[in-house]
Design an enzyme around this catalytic site. Structure first.
Site, PDB file in Angstrom:
ATOM      1  N   ARG A  69       0.824  -1.201   0.000  1.00  0.00           N
ATOM      2  CA  ARG A  69       0.000   0.000   0.000  1.00  0.00           C
ATOM      3  C   ARG A  69       0.861   1.254   0.000  1.00  0.00           C
ATOM      4  NH1 ARG A  69      -3.588  -0.013   5.019  1.00  0.00           N
ATOM      5  NH2 ARG A  69      -1.751  -0.959   5.938  1.00  0.00           N
TER       6      ARG A  69
ATOM      7  N   CYS B 159      -9.170  11.419  -5.199  1.00  0.00           N
ATOM      8  CA  CYS B 159      -9.561  12.764  -5.637  1.00  0.00           C
ATOM      9  C   CYS B 159     -10.194  12.699  -7.032  1.00  0.00           C
ATOM     10  CB  CYS B 159      -8.344  13.681  -5.660  1.00  0.00           C
ATOM     11  SG  CYS B 159      -8.013  14.450  -4.059  1.00  0.00           S
TER      12      CYS B 159
ATOM     13  N   ASN C  71     -10.472   4.359   9.894  1.00  0.00           N
ATOM     14  CA  ASN C  71      -9.198   4.649  10.535  1.00  0.00           C
ATOM     15  C   ASN C  71      -8.889   6.111  10.236  1.00  0.00           C
ATOM     16  OD1 ASN C  71      -9.061   1.868  10.982  1.00  0.00           O
ATOM     17  ND2 ASN C  71      -7.890   1.535   9.100  1.00  0.00           N
TER      18      ASN C  71
ATOM     19  N   ALA D 129      -4.653   4.711   9.064  1.00  0.00           N
ATOM     20  CA  ALA D 129      -5.033   5.296   7.775  1.00  0.00           C
ATOM     21  C   ALA D 129      -3.782   5.442   6.913  1.00  0.00           C
ATOM     22  CB  ALA D 129      -5.702   6.648   7.981  1.00  0.00           C
TER      23      ALA D 129
ATOM     24  N   HIS E 169     -12.173   8.566   4.202  1.00  0.00           N
ATOM     25  CA  HIS E 169     -12.756   7.314   3.722  1.00  0.00           C
ATOM     26  C   HIS E 169     -12.989   6.341   4.868  1.00  0.00           C
ATOM     27  CE1 HIS E 169      -8.453   6.321   3.936  1.00  0.00           C
ATOM     28  NE2 HIS E 169      -8.796   5.035   3.975  1.00  0.00           N
TER      29      HIS E 169
ATOM     30  N   GLN F 285     -14.027   1.916   5.459  1.00  0.00           N
ATOM     31  CA  GLN F 285     -13.848   0.641   4.764  1.00  0.00           C
ATOM     32  C   GLN F 285     -14.876  -0.372   5.238  1.00  0.00           C
ATOM     33  OE1 GLN F 285      -9.615  -0.609   4.394  1.00  0.00           O
ATOM     34  NE2 GLN F 285      -9.188   1.136   5.728  1.00  0.00           N
TER      35      GLN F 285
HETATM   36 ZN   LIG Z   1      -7.651  13.006  -2.313  1.00  0.00          ZN
END
Ligand SMILES: [Zn+2]
Ligand SMILES: [Zn+2]
Length: 332
Positions: free
Chosen positions: A23, A47, A153, A160, A166, A168
């Site tokens: 990640r 984005c 998170n 995070a 966001h 999950q």
């Molecule tokens: Zn963004």
């Protein structure tokens, strides 16, 4: 490929997911404060305009203003579990292991990179909670899925890996042991008293008042009697309902506003601490149960567990729940 493995000495499960190690992450140890998720290696995949970096779009809530959406649900690019695998045992001669079957999705809560849940408008937060609810329901209906965990998170130390707001969802082929233990405990208490233990607890807390932070039309916001970390909060529906899936539209809108207020209180009281929240809702087959009662649990990530917690499984909370509730009430 991920695997679910069981520790044969304790019965505990672990997801082994080597791909998660790839990640995007902050590389240097210097740079942003630990209570902030790192700025992404540009560009941010969540984005608007960077859709080519997403593995796909599951659904989107449209909005009148540009970019034309306010909430998006996408597959996790580095999933802990995968829907294309089968929920079947792996060949491991002396151990229990399952293929890492499941679903791992991301709810992008705003097109704005620096938005926070506590800065969303009523319709925006309502769309976010609506997406939490819709996806939880959809995933729970999938064959082979036994439980759905929705969590968030916030802040790098809380796990995070991207700053963009966001949450999950992970849909699992088994009921995680912690949820199973909660379900069994509530069932046993209900057998003894004939009442839902959470309904009972909410009555006690409302009458006592010392740990109550706020009450809305449909929910109570409180610091639990046995909070595991400083400033832990629960948002629990006042009407008895076993699972999150049973919440109705009016209750979800109310939940969104109270969740926003709870996070704003946390920020005012502690100065934007990292935190996790999770919806604790029972597994498949418990719909409508008289003895189960879901809640949303917010746990600020300000205490690092040590050897005692690791060995005993008993958290040490250095803060008194009654004092935390008073501070959170004052921070409103
Ligand atoms: Zn963004
Ligand atoms: Zn209840």
């Amino acid at each position: 490929m991920s695997e679910l493995r069981q520790d044969r000495t304790t019965g505990a499960w672990v997801i082994v997911a080597p791909e998660r190690g790839r990640r995007p992450r902050q590389r240097s140890a210097a740079a942003p404060a630990p209570d902030r998720a790192p700025e992404p290696e540009p560009p941010c995949p969540f984005c608007p305009g960077n859709e080519h970096l997403l593995p796909g779009i599951v659904e989107e809530v449209s909005a009148a203003d540009p970019p034309g959406w306010c909430v998006r649900v996408v597959p996790n690019k580095y999933p802990a579990l995968r829907p294309e695998l089968a929920p079947q045992p792996l060949h491991a001669p002396f151990h229990t292991a399952l293929e890492g079957y499941g679903v791992h999705e991301v709810v992008i809560e705003s097109p704005r990179h620096r938005a926070d849940l506590d800065s969303l408008s009523d319709p925006e937060i309502s769309a976010v909670v609506g997406a939490y609810h819709r996806r939880s329901l959809m995933l729970m209906r999938k064959p082979g899925i036994e439980a759905v965990l929705l969590f968030r998170n916030n802040g790098r130390s809380a796990g995070a890996s991207l700053r963009h707001p966001h949450a999950q969802l992970v849909a699992l082929p088994l009921v995680p042991p912690r949820l199973r233990a909660m379900t069994d405990w509530a069932r046993q208490r209900h057998r003894e008293s004939g009442r839902c233990v959470t309904c009972e607890e909410l009555d006690i807390e409302r009458a006592d008042g010392r740990r109550l932070v706020e009450e809305s039309a449909h929910f109570l916001l409180l610091v639990p009697f046995a909070a595991t970390v400083p400033f832990e909060m629960w948002l629990a529906p006042k009407r008895h309902q076993a699972g999150f899936a049973e919440a109705e539209a009016e209750e979800l809108a109310d939940l969104g506003v109270l969740l926003r207020r709870a996070l704003a209180r946390l920020k005012a009281a502690l100065g934007d601490p990292p935190y996790n929240f999770v919806i604790e809702s029972p597994g498949k087959g418990e719909e409508g149960a008289a003895d189960q009662h879901w809640r949303l649990r917010i746990a600020p990530d300000t205490v690092i567990p040590g050897g005692f917690e690791l060995g005993a499984g008993i958290p040490i909370n250095p803060s008194k729940p009654e004092d935390d509730a008073a501070a959170l009430r004052a921070a409103g």
